[in-house]
Structures are given as structure tokens and as C-alpha cells.
Design an enzyme around this catalytic site. Structure first.
Site, PDB file in Angstrom:
ATOM      1  N   ARG A 152       4.433  -6.041  17.398  1.00 20.63           N
ATOM      2  CA  ARG A 152       3.064  -5.533  17.545  1.00 20.63           C
ATOM      3  C   ARG A 152       2.145  -6.627  18.065  1.00 20.63           C
ATOM      4  O   ARG A 152       1.186  -6.360  18.780  1.00 20.63           O
ATOM      5  CB  ARG A 152       2.556  -4.983  16.203  1.00 20.63           C
ATOM      6  N   ASP A 167      -1.550  -9.545  12.690  1.00 16.79           N
ATOM      7  CA  ASP A 167      -2.931  -9.912  12.359  1.00 16.79           C
ATOM      8  C   ASP A 167      -3.391 -11.170  13.080  1.00 16.79           C
ATOM      9  O   ASP A 167      -4.577 -11.486  13.082  1.00 16.79           O
ATOM     10  CB  ASP A 167      -3.062 -10.119  10.844  1.00 16.79           C
ATOM     11  N   HIS A 203      -2.271  -8.777   2.195  1.00 20.02           N
ATOM     12  CA  HIS A 203      -1.835  -7.529   2.845  1.00 20.02           C
ATOM     13  C   HIS A 203      -2.835  -7.216   3.963  1.00 20.02           C
ATOM     14  O   HIS A 203      -2.952  -7.962   4.917  1.00 20.02           O
ATOM     15  CB  HIS A 203      -1.746  -6.449   1.767  1.00 20.02           C
ATOM     16  N   SER A 254       0.828  -1.213   0.000  1.00 18.61           N
ATOM     17  CA  SER A 254       0.000   0.000   0.000  1.00 18.61           C
ATOM     18  C   SER A 254       0.864   1.265   0.000  1.00 18.61           C
ATOM     19  O   SER A 254       0.536   2.245  -0.680  1.00 18.61           O
ATOM     20  CB  SER A 254      -0.980   0.013   1.177  1.00 18.61           C
ATOM     21  N   HIS A 299       5.941 -13.454   7.631  1.00 15.25           N
ATOM     22  CA  HIS A 299       6.089 -12.036   7.303  1.00 15.25           C
ATOM     23  C   HIS A 299       7.114 -11.872   6.195  1.00 15.25           C
ATOM     24  O   HIS A 299       8.067 -12.646   6.108  1.00 15.25           O
ATOM     25  CB  HIS A 299       6.535 -11.233   8.527  1.00 15.25           C
TER      26      HIS A 299
HETATM   27  N1  CMX Z   1       1.171 -20.484   6.066  1.00 22.24           N
HETATM   28  C1  CMX Z   1       1.534 -21.337   5.089  1.00 22.24           C
HETATM   29  N2  CMX Z   1       2.533 -21.119   4.240  1.00 22.24           N
HETATM   30  C2  CMX Z   1       3.240 -20.000   4.413  1.00 22.24           C
HETATM   31  C3  CMX Z   1       2.953 -19.071   5.429  1.00 22.24           C
HETATM   32  C4  CMX Z   1       1.860 -19.343   6.270  1.00 22.24           C
HETATM   33  N3  CMX Z   1       1.485 -18.501   7.238  1.00 22.24           N
HETATM   34  N4  CMX Z   1       3.819 -18.039   5.343  1.00 22.24           N
HETATM   35  C5  CMX Z   1       4.623 -18.314   4.301  1.00 22.24           C
HETATM   36  N5  CMX Z   1       4.269 -19.482   3.737  1.00 22.24           N
HETATM   37  C6  CMX Z   1       4.806 -20.092   2.512  1.00 22.24           C
HETATM   38  C7  CMX Z   1       4.508 -19.138   1.352  1.00 22.24           C
HETATM   39  O1  CMX Z   1       3.172 -19.282   0.895  1.00 22.24           O
HETATM   40  C8  CMX Z   1       5.556 -19.551   0.356  1.00 22.24           C
HETATM   41  O2  CMX Z   1       5.101 -20.747  -0.269  1.00 22.24           O
HETATM   42  P1  CMX Z   1       5.349 -20.974  -1.855  1.00 22.24           P
HETATM   43  O3  CMX Z   1       6.822 -21.004  -2.002  1.00 22.24           O
HETATM   44  O4  CMX Z   1       4.660 -22.262  -2.100  1.00 22.24           O
HETATM   45  O5  CMX Z   1       4.700 -19.818  -2.549  1.00 22.24           O
HETATM   46  C9  CMX Z   1       6.742 -19.908   1.257  1.00 22.24           C
HETATM   47  O6  CMX Z   1       6.197 -20.160   2.570  1.00 22.24           O
HETATM   48  C10 CMX Z   1       7.761 -18.792   1.372  1.00 22.24           C
HETATM   49  O7  CMX Z   1       7.095 -17.593   1.697  1.00 22.24           O
HETATM   50  P2  CMX Z   1       7.822 -16.478   2.571  1.00 22.24           P
HETATM   51  O8  CMX Z   1       9.012 -16.002   1.816  1.00 22.24           O
HETATM   52  O9  CMX Z   1       8.018 -16.945   3.950  1.00 22.24           O
HETATM   53  O10 CMX Z   1       6.700 -15.371   2.683  1.00 22.24           O
HETATM   54  P3  CMX Z   1       6.423 -14.158   1.702  1.00 22.24           P
HETATM   55  O11 CMX Z   1       7.384 -13.064   2.024  1.00 22.24           O
HETATM   56  O12 CMX Z   1       6.308 -14.603   0.291  1.00 22.24           O
HETATM   57  O13 CMX Z   1       4.963 -13.731   2.179  1.00 22.24           O
HETATM   58  C11 CMX Z   1       3.278 -13.444   3.795  1.00 22.24           C
HETATM   59  C12 CMX Z   1       4.748 -13.178   3.440  1.00 22.24           C
HETATM   60  C13 CMX Z   1       2.941 -12.593   5.008  1.00 22.24           C
HETATM   61  C14 CMX Z   1       2.386 -13.008   2.627  1.00 22.24           C
HETATM   62  C15 CMX Z   1       3.128 -14.944   4.091  1.00 22.24           C
HETATM   63  O14 CMX Z   1       3.867 -15.285   5.237  1.00 22.24           O
HETATM   64  C16 CMX Z   1       1.665 -15.331   4.295  1.00 22.24           C
HETATM   65  O15 CMX Z   1       0.963 -15.605   3.327  1.00 22.24           O
HETATM   66  N6  CMX Z   1       1.172 -15.351   5.594  1.00 22.24           N
HETATM   67  C17 CMX Z   1      -0.220 -15.589   5.834  1.00 22.24           C
HETATM   68  C18 CMX Z   1      -1.019 -14.327   5.534  1.00 22.24           C
HETATM   69  C19 CMX Z   1      -0.761 -13.275   6.596  1.00 22.24           C
HETATM   70  O16 CMX Z   1      -0.766 -13.534   7.798  1.00 22.24           O
HETATM   71  N7  CMX Z   1      -0.540 -12.027   6.155  1.00 22.24           N
HETATM   72  C20 CMX Z   1      -0.338 -10.920   7.095  1.00 22.24           C
HETATM   73  C21 CMX Z   1       0.925 -10.175   6.837  1.00 22.24           C
HETATM   74  C22 CMX Z   1       1.138  -9.172   7.940  1.00 22.24           C
HETATM   75  C23 CMX Z   1       1.810  -7.921   7.467  1.00 22.24           C
HETATM   76  O17 CMX Z   1       2.008  -7.728   6.242  1.00 22.24           O
HETATM   77  O18 CMX Z   1       2.113  -7.089   8.343  1.00 22.24           O
END
Ligand code: CMX
Length: 428
Positions: free
Chosen positions: A318, A364, A263, A233, A309
Site C-alpha cells: 500500500r 502510514d 494502530h 480493531s 509491521h
Molecule cells: N521504530 C523503532 N523500533 C521499532 C520499530 C520502529 N518503527 N518497529 C519495531 N520496533 C521495535 C519494537 O518497538 C520492539 O522493541 P521492544 O522489543 O523494545 O519492544 C522490537 O522492534 C520488535 O518489534 P516488532 O516485532 O518488529 O514489531 P511489533 O509486531 O511488536 O509491532 C509495530 C509492530 C507496527 C507496532 C511496530 O513496528 C511499530 O511500533 N512501528 C511504528 C508505529 C507504526 O508505524 N505503526 C503503523 C502500523 C501500520 C499498520 O498496522 O498497518
């Protein structure tokens, strides 16, 4: 606003001067390299932006102008806004001036309320919120002054004026979204005796005899205020703002990005996940049942919301701040206890699977459970709360970007032919 304008004018002058010197001396210094994996990997780890309001450290979380955000939890959100913008917490007189300006701008125009009321009942609260901000664009002073032909040196002043107007109106707008979406449009009037955050809690209309709900809302507003410049964002905000579109356009656009499930929508998704899990495993919660539910979620190809994250490599501080609030104010809440159980099970599973770069709870994971406990049970509203808070960071960034006259953002893309010629053929 005169005090704030004059303080910012001095700061901006100083910063413009020092940036000029830094760029003259070090302008050609390399700050990052980009690999092909990064081109296809969301530019993760590529440094290419400037943002002075806050920074996110992998092991410390968000640091606002040198203050860890958890050290700011006893300040009012508007004090934190002042910090984001100027680099210092306000004195009593500076806070009083800002509060007067925010109150003077707190009214929501009737046409915005009517626009929101005209939308289908199925509209998502984020759609309503973003549309409300965009609808107010006709009030932009920056746009009016720009079309009259103002000096580039004054862009930031009119951006500041727009920002104070928008920030003043945002609590009433977000509360109107809530009251129209869930309570048939019965709006609650602004209370001039309350501060910015307490007013927002008041206008939502959640019964709050102890005052704890207002405290939770203010904590929420402080903790989500900013997250440096590269998150989806903030980046959207910067790109739109760099075209000299005003803050109504850039903030509304940024919040369309916040509405995505990876996000800002994650707090809605986390609570929905917890509620579904509660339904599925029943009242007798055991570690084994939670473990199985989490494993089934992963097996179905879904992520476990509330964990992981893009930058942090520790439990989100947080999360800890909300956890402290839960321990103090609602330790027996079933929703709070559920989060507690989840955080004992999910990180181990994610570690076993070995994919997630961070298996630890993020902010979250817990915020929705606390809101739910106090009666804010409409999970699809949670991202709007995030927006009310993040408006402080986005507006500060917009003003400061104008102050340093950030040019239009325009990175270069490559096509398959370029990859063939410059990567594949060169490696032969
Ligand atoms: N559950 C399952 N799998 C997860 C995971 C979770 N909570 N977090 C990461 N992974 C997986 C990813 O989906 C990714 O899988 P692929 O390689 O198959 O695509 C792999 O682990 C590597 O991902 P990463 O490098 O650890 O995470 P990213 O930087 O790509 O994404 C985030 C970060 C937050 C989008 C991811 O951890 C996620 O989807 N978490 C769940 C959603 C969530 O809680 N979002 C809130 C974010 C809070 C914020 O932004 O402040």
C-alpha cells in the site's frame, strides 16, 4: 437491497453447508499451538480466528478475496465493499443498486450533528467520530428485530440493513467531524451526483480544482478497506459483535481501538514526526541530518513511526501504491520528497539496530504526506479517514460473522499459579 440480499443468501447457504461438512470431518484438526511467550506477546503468530474478507501475507500484503489490494486501486471503494462482502466485484447493475442504497442512507441525523457540536473544542476527531456512530445506535434494525424475537437464520439480513445505513452515513459523519472541529461547524451538503468516496472528499471542503484530492481520497479508501481478522480493531469488532451487539456498538468499539498510537493513530504520528523533523533540521535536508534525527529518536526510547509491521516482512504494497500516486501527481511536493528521503535512511538504521522484525516502510509512512500536500493538514483527523475506509471491512466481517453464527468469543486466561503448576513445576 433485494439483489444483494438474494446473492448473499445463496452464498451464505453454500458457506454454512460447507463449513458444517468441514467441521464434521476436520473439527478436531489442530491449527496452532500457543507458547508462554505468545501468551505474554499479544498472541502474535497464534492462529485462532476465521475471516474470509481478506488475508495479510508477510510478503504480499493484504489480499482481498484473492485480489491484491494494489490491483484494486482503479475500482470505486463501494465496489471493493461489494467484493469484501460477496467475494466478487459487482456488475454495473449490482453497483447501481448498492449506490442507490448508500445514497438513500447518506443523511446524518440532526441529533448527531448537535451531539458533535456539544463536545469540547479539544475533543479528538476520533472521539467525535466514534461517538457519532454510537449515537446512531438507536436506529439499529437488528436490535429492534432481535427484541421482537427473530430467527437466528435472519440475523445477518438485519445486520446487512444496519450496515448499509451506517456505511451510507459515514461520509457525512466524518465530514461533519472535520467541519465542526476545524471550521466552526459549517457543513457542506451531500451531492447526489457523486459516488460514495467522491462525496466524502466533496463534503470535507478541501479546494480541489484538478480532482486529484478526490482521487487520493478514493485511493486511500480502497487501500485501507480491510486487514484480515486479527488486527486490534477487527478483533475488537468481532468480540463485540459476538455478543450480538449491533454494528453501531461493534464499529464504534473497534474504532476506539483504531484510535491507539500503535494502530490507526500511527498515520497522524508519522506526519507529526516528519513535521517535527523538518522543524528541527531546517530546510537543508541531508541524509546525515535525517540519520542523526532518527538515531536521536531511537535513543530517546521512541519508535520511528511509519516503519515496521506486525505481519508484513516487505515494504507495505500500500506504501508502493501511494508512492506511485505521489510520483504521478505531486513529485515536487516537499512533503513527498521528505518521505522519499526517510525511506532511504530509516530501514538501514533499523536493520543496524536489529530489533524490528521488519524495517520497511508501512502504509502510514506516506499517506499523511500526500494528504498534507493537498491541504488536509490537520494530522489529528487522519485516523478518521482510516475509519471511513475500514468501515467497509468491519461491516463485511460483521455480516459474515452473523451469517456463520459465530458464537460469543471467550478465550481462556491463566494466572501465575497455573504457570507455576503447569509450566515451571512440570519442567523440574
Ligand atoms: N521504530 C523503532 N523500533 C521499532 C520499530 C520502529 N518503527 N518497529 C519495531 N520496533 C521495535 C519494537 O518497538 C520492539 O522493541 P521492544 O522489543 O523494545 O519492544 C522490537 O522492534 C520488535 O518489534 P516488532 O516485532 O518488529 O514489531 P511489533 O509486531 O511488536 O509491532 C509495530 C509492530 C507496527 C507496532 C511496530 O513496528 C511499530 O511500533 N512501528 C511504528 C508505529 C507504526 O508505524 N505503526 C503503523 C502500523 C501500520 C499498520 O498496522 O498497518
Amino acid at each position: 437491497m433485494d439483489g444483494l440480499i438474494s446473492k448473499l443468501a445463496d452464498l451464505i447457504n453454500e458457506q454454512q453447508q460447507s463449513l458444517k461438512e468441514i467441521l464434521a470431518k476436520h473439527g478436531e484438526t489442530q491449527v496452532s499451538t500457543v507458547t508462554l511467550s505468545q501468551v505474554f506477546g499479544g498472541l502474535r503468530g497464534v492462529t485462532g480466528l476465521f475471516c474470509d474478507t481478506s488475508s495479510v501475507k508477510p510478503t504480499e500484503g493484504v489480499v482481498v478475496r484473492g485480489h491484491k489490494v494494489n490491483d484494486l486501486v482503479d475500482f470505486l471503494p463501494e465496489e471493493v465493499f461489494y467484493l469484501l462482502l460477496t467475494g466478487t466485484l459487482p456488475t454495473a447493475a449490482e453497483l447501481a443498486e448498492l449506490s442507490v442504497d448508500l445514497k438513500a442512507n447518506s443523511h446524518l441525523p440532526d441529533y448527531v450533528v448537535n451531539t458533535l457540536k456539544s463536545l469540547p473544542a479539544s475533543s479528538h476527531p476520533m472521539t467525535m467520530f466514534n461517538l457519532g456512530i454510537l449515537a446512531m445506535q438507536n436506529e439499529s434494525i437488528f436490535q429492534k428485530k432481535y427484541s421482537e424475537g427473530i430467527s437466528k437464520n435472519d440475523y445477518w439480513k438485519y445486520t446487512l440493513e444496519d450496515s448499509i445505513r451506517l456505511m451510507g452515513a459515514v461520509p457525512a459523519l466524518a465530514a461533519a467531524v472535520y467541519r465542526i472541529k476545524f471550521f466552526g461547524g459549517d457543513l457542506i451538503a451531500y451531492d447526489p451526483n457523486l459516488d460514495w468516496g467522491s462525496n466524502f472528499a466533496h463534503m470535507l471542503g478541501i479546494p480541489d480544482k484538478t480532482g486529484d484530492f478526490a482521487k487520493l481520497i478514493k485511493l486511500y479508501l480502497v487501500l485501507h478497506c480491510d486487514h484480515e481478522g486479527g488486527n486490534a480493531s477487527a478483533y475488537t469488532n468481532a468480540v463485540i459483535g459476538s455478543t450480538l451487539a449491533d454494528v453501531y456498538y461493534s464499529t464504534s468499539g473497534a474504532f476506539n481501538s483504531l484510535a491507539g498510537p500503535l494502530h490507526g493513530l500511527a498515520n497522524q504520528e508519522t506526519l507529526d514526526f516528519i513535521l517535527e523533523m523538518q522543524k528541527s533540521i531546517g530546510n537543508e535536508i541531508t541524509e546525515e541530518k535525517i540519520r542523526q534525527y532518527a538515531l536521536d529518536t531511537l535513543a530517546a526510547g521512541r519508535v520511528i513511526p511509519g516503519f515496521g509491521h506486525a505481519v508484513l516482512r516487505v515494504t507495505d504494497p500500500r506504501f508502493d501504491a501511494f508512492n506511485d500516486f505521489g510520483k504521478e501527481h505531486c513529485p515536487d511536493s516537499p512533503m513527498y520528497k521528505m518521505v522519499f528521503e526517510l525511506t532511504h535512511v530509516v530501514p538501514n538504521i533499523l536493520l543496524e539496530k536489529g530489533k524490528a522484525a521488519s524495517p520497511w516502510p508501512n502504509v502510514d509512512c506516506i499517506s499523511g504526506s500526500l494528504l498534507y500536500h493537498y491541504g488536509l493538514t490537520q494530522t489529528d483527523y487522519y485516523t478518521v479517514l482510516f475509519g471511513v475506509s475500514r468501515v467497509m471491512g468491519l461491516l463485511s466481517q460483521s455480516i459474515l460473522n452473523r451469517a456463520i453464527r459465530s458464537p460469543i468469543i471467550r478465550p481462556k486466561s491463566v494466572d501465575m499459579k497455573w504457570i507455576q503448576d503447569n509450566v515451571i513445576d512440570k519442567a523440574k
